[in-house]
Design a protein around this motif. Structure first.
Motif, PDB file in Angstrom:
ATOM      1  N   PRO A  21       0.816  -1.210   0.000  1.00 54.28           N
ATOM      2  CA  PRO A  21       0.000   0.000   0.000  1.00 54.28           C
ATOM      3  C   PRO A  21       0.851   1.263   0.000  1.00 54.28           C
ATOM      4  O   PRO A  21       1.919   1.292   0.610  1.00 54.28           O
ATOM      5  CB  PRO A  21      -0.803  -0.110   1.303  1.00 54.28           C
ATOM      6  N   GLN A  22       0.385   2.279  -0.718  1.00 53.07           N
ATOM      7  CA  GLN A  22       1.065   3.562  -0.705  1.00 53.07           C
ATOM      8  C   GLN A  22      -0.007   4.635  -0.839  1.00 53.07           C
ATOM      9  O   GLN A  22      -0.971   4.469  -1.589  1.00 53.07           O
ATOM     10  CB  GLN A  22       2.057   3.657  -1.864  1.00 53.07           C
ATOM     11  N   GLN A  23       0.154   5.726  -0.122  1.00 52.20           N
ATOM     12  CA  GLN A  23      -0.839   6.788  -0.163  1.00 52.20           C
ATOM     13  C   GLN A  23      -0.917   7.368  -1.564  1.00 52.20           C
ATOM     14  O   GLN A  23       0.107   7.649  -2.190  1.00 52.20           O
ATOM     15  CB  GLN A  23      -0.473   7.867   0.852  1.00 52.20           C
ATOM     16  N   ALA A  24      -2.145   7.544  -2.065  1.00 48.47           N
ATOM     17  CA  ALA A  24      -2.352   7.981  -3.448  1.00 48.47           C
ATOM     18  C   ALA A  24      -1.656   9.305  -3.752  1.00 48.47           C
ATOM     19  O   ALA A  24      -1.104   9.493  -4.837  1.00 48.47           O
ATOM     20  CB  ALA A  24      -3.843   8.100  -3.737  1.00 48.47           C
ATOM     21  N   GLY A  25      -1.660  10.209  -2.784  1.00 47.58           N
ATOM     22  CA  GLY A  25      -1.044  11.519  -3.008  1.00 47.58           C
ATOM     23  C   GLY A  25       0.464  11.476  -3.182  1.00 47.58           C
ATOM     24  O   GLY A  25       1.067  12.442  -3.655  1.00 47.58           O
ATOM     25  N   THR A  26       1.104  10.356  -2.809  1.00 46.53           N
ATOM     26  CA  THR A  26       2.569  10.275  -2.910  1.00 46.53           C
ATOM     27  C   THR A  26       3.036   9.528  -4.162  1.00 46.53           C
ATOM     28  O   THR A  26       4.236   9.410  -4.386  1.00 46.53           O
ATOM     29  CB  THR A  26       3.171   9.568  -1.673  1.00 46.53           C
ATOM     30  N   ILE A  27       2.089   9.011  -4.955  1.00 48.28           N
ATOM     31  CA  ILE A  27       2.477   8.278  -6.162  1.00 48.28           C
ATOM     32  C   ILE A  27       2.744   9.285  -7.282  1.00 48.28           C
ATOM     33  O   ILE A  27       1.927  10.161  -7.546  1.00 48.28           O
ATOM     34  CB  ILE A  27       1.388   7.257  -6.565  1.00 48.28           C
ATOM     35  N   ARG A  28       3.886   9.152  -7.910  1.00 50.35           N
ATOM     36  CA  ARG A  28       4.307  10.114  -8.928  1.00 50.35           C
ATOM     37  C   ARG A  28       4.340   9.487 -10.317  1.00 50.35           C
ATOM     38  O   ARG A  28       4.267   8.276 -10.469  1.00 50.35           O
ATOM     39  CB  ARG A  28       5.727  10.641  -8.586  1.00 50.35           C
ATOM     40  N   LYS A  29       4.528  10.363 -11.316  1.00 50.05           N
ATOM     41  CA  LYS A  29       4.680   9.912 -12.696  1.00 50.05           C
ATOM     42  C   LYS A  29       5.899   8.992 -12.792  1.00 50.05           C
ATOM     43  O   LYS A  29       6.887   9.200 -12.088  1.00 50.05           O
ATOM     44  CB  LYS A  29       4.877  11.145 -13.586  1.00 50.05           C
ATOM     45  N   ASN A  30       5.834   7.996 -13.651  1.00 50.92           N
ATOM     46  CA  ASN A  30       6.869   6.965 -13.843  1.00 50.92           C
ATOM     47  C   ASN A  30       6.941   5.962 -12.691  1.00 50.92           C
ATOM     48  O   ASN A  30       7.791   5.087 -12.711  1.00 50.92           O
ATOM     49  CB  ASN A  30       8.261   7.558 -14.094  1.00 50.92           C
ATOM     50  N   GLY A  31       6.056   6.086 -11.705  1.00 48.74           N
ATOM     51  CA  GLY A  31       5.969   5.084 -10.649  1.00 48.74           C
ATOM     52  C   GLY A  31       5.043   3.969 -11.126  1.00 48.74           C
ATOM     53  O   GLY A  31       4.621   3.943 -12.288  1.00 48.74           O
ATOM     54  N   TYR A  32       4.708   3.065 -10.222  1.00 47.45           N
ATOM     55  CA  TYR A  32       3.811   1.967 -10.572  1.00 47.45           C
ATOM     56  C   TYR A  32       2.585   2.007  -9.673  1.00 47.45           C
ATOM     57  O   TYR A  32       2.658   2.464  -8.528  1.00 47.45           O
ATOM     58  CB  TYR A  32       4.519   0.614 -10.421  1.00 47.45           C
ATOM     59  N   ILE A  33       1.456   1.523 -10.204  1.00 47.25           N
ATOM     60  CA  ILE A  33       0.209   1.482  -9.454  1.00 47.25           C
ATOM     61  C   ILE A  33      -0.631   0.332 -10.003  1.00 47.25           C
ATOM     62  O   ILE A  33      -0.461  -0.064 -11.156  1.00 47.25           O
ATOM     63  CB  ILE A  33      -0.548   2.833  -9.569  1.00 47.25           C
ATOM     64  N   VAL A  34      -1.512  -0.213  -9.156  1.00 46.41           N
ATOM     65  CA  VAL A  34      -2.430  -1.249  -9.620  1.00 46.41           C
ATOM     66  C   VAL A  34      -3.759  -0.585  -9.972  1.00 46.41           C
ATOM     67  O   VAL A  34      -4.381   0.055  -9.124  1.00 46.41           O
ATOM     68  CB  VAL A  34      -2.652  -2.332  -8.540  1.00 46.41           C
ATOM     69  N   ILE A  35      -4.154  -0.691 -11.242  1.00 43.84           N
ATOM     70  CA  ILE A  35      -5.452  -0.181 -11.689  1.00 43.84           C
ATOM     71  C   ILE A  35      -6.236  -1.354 -12.258  1.00 43.84           C
ATOM     72  O   ILE A  35      -5.736  -2.056 -13.138  1.00 43.84           O
ATOM     73  CB  ILE A  35      -5.293   0.922 -12.766  1.00 43.84           C
ATOM     74  N   LYS A  36      -7.449  -1.559 -11.739  1.00 42.77           N
ATOM     75  CA  LYS A  36      -8.305  -2.679 -12.165  1.00 42.77           C
ATOM     76  C   LYS A  36      -7.557  -4.019 -12.123  1.00 42.77           C
ATOM     77  O   LYS A  36      -7.592  -4.797 -13.071  1.00 42.77           O
ATOM     78  CB  LYS A  36      -8.863  -2.436 -13.571  1.00 42.77           C
ATOM     79  N   ASN A  37      -6.837  -4.248 -11.040  1.00 41.53           N
ATOM     80  CA  ASN A  37      -6.054  -5.478 -10.816  1.00 41.53           C
ATOM     81  C   ASN A  37      -4.964  -5.719 -11.847  1.00 41.53           C
ATOM     82  O   ASN A  37      -4.550  -6.854 -12.061  1.00 41.53           O
ATOM     83  CB  ASN A  37      -6.975  -6.710 -10.731  1.00 41.53           C
TER      84      ASN A  37
END
Length: 159
Positions: A21-37
């Protein structure tokens, strides 16, 4: 009490280690995130301020790291998002089978035979042509959330 009583053999996978888990406000461009699994590389982040009692929201645009599809998600900036553990590993290419699977040499000296050739046509022709010419090729394999795919190629010269 014997040791046998506390031995659990579970085939279930909780999936806990695939993301963190990571706070949404701290995720930056070129990072990674899970969208729709799906594990995605973030290509665009915009934050909107909302009304008196609302949360500021983050709008993420990501590209699936395996399929290349564009996915979007809107999350309150104070909430947590799942971030995939993404790793890249380099393997030496040993063989390409008729059915589209590759045989790779790991660092420990064993072979890895469960990967398909990439779907990206440009990378696919580079791998096939280089292999046909007898070059020593190193392929980069990206893995995240239990999926793996060849994402890059290095030529280390003729065999």
């Amino acid at each position: 009490m014997s040791d046998d009583e506390h031995h659990f053999e579970s085939k279930a996978d909780a999936g806990a280690s695939k993301t963190f888990p990571q706070q949404a406000g701290t995720i930056r461009k070129n990072g990674y995130i899970v969208i729709k699994n799906r594990p995605c590389k973030v290509v665009e982040v915009s934050t909107s301020k909302t009304g008196k009692h609302g949360h500021a929201k983050c709008h993420f645009v990501g590209i699936d790291i395996f399929t290349g599809k564009k996915l979007e998600d809107i999350v309150p900036s104070s909430h947590n998002c799942d971030v995939p553990h993404v790793s890249r590993t380099d393997y030496q290419l040993i063989d390409i089978s008729e059915d589209g699977f590759v045989s790779l040499l790991t660092e420990t000296g064993s072979t890895k035979d469960d990967l398909r050739l990439p779907t990206d046509d440009n990378l696919l022709t580079q791998i096939k042509d280089g292999f046909a010419e007898g070059k020593d090729l190193i392929v980069s394999v990206m893995s995240a959330m239990g999926e793996e795919q060849i994402c890059g190629l290095k030529d280390i010269g003729p065999k």
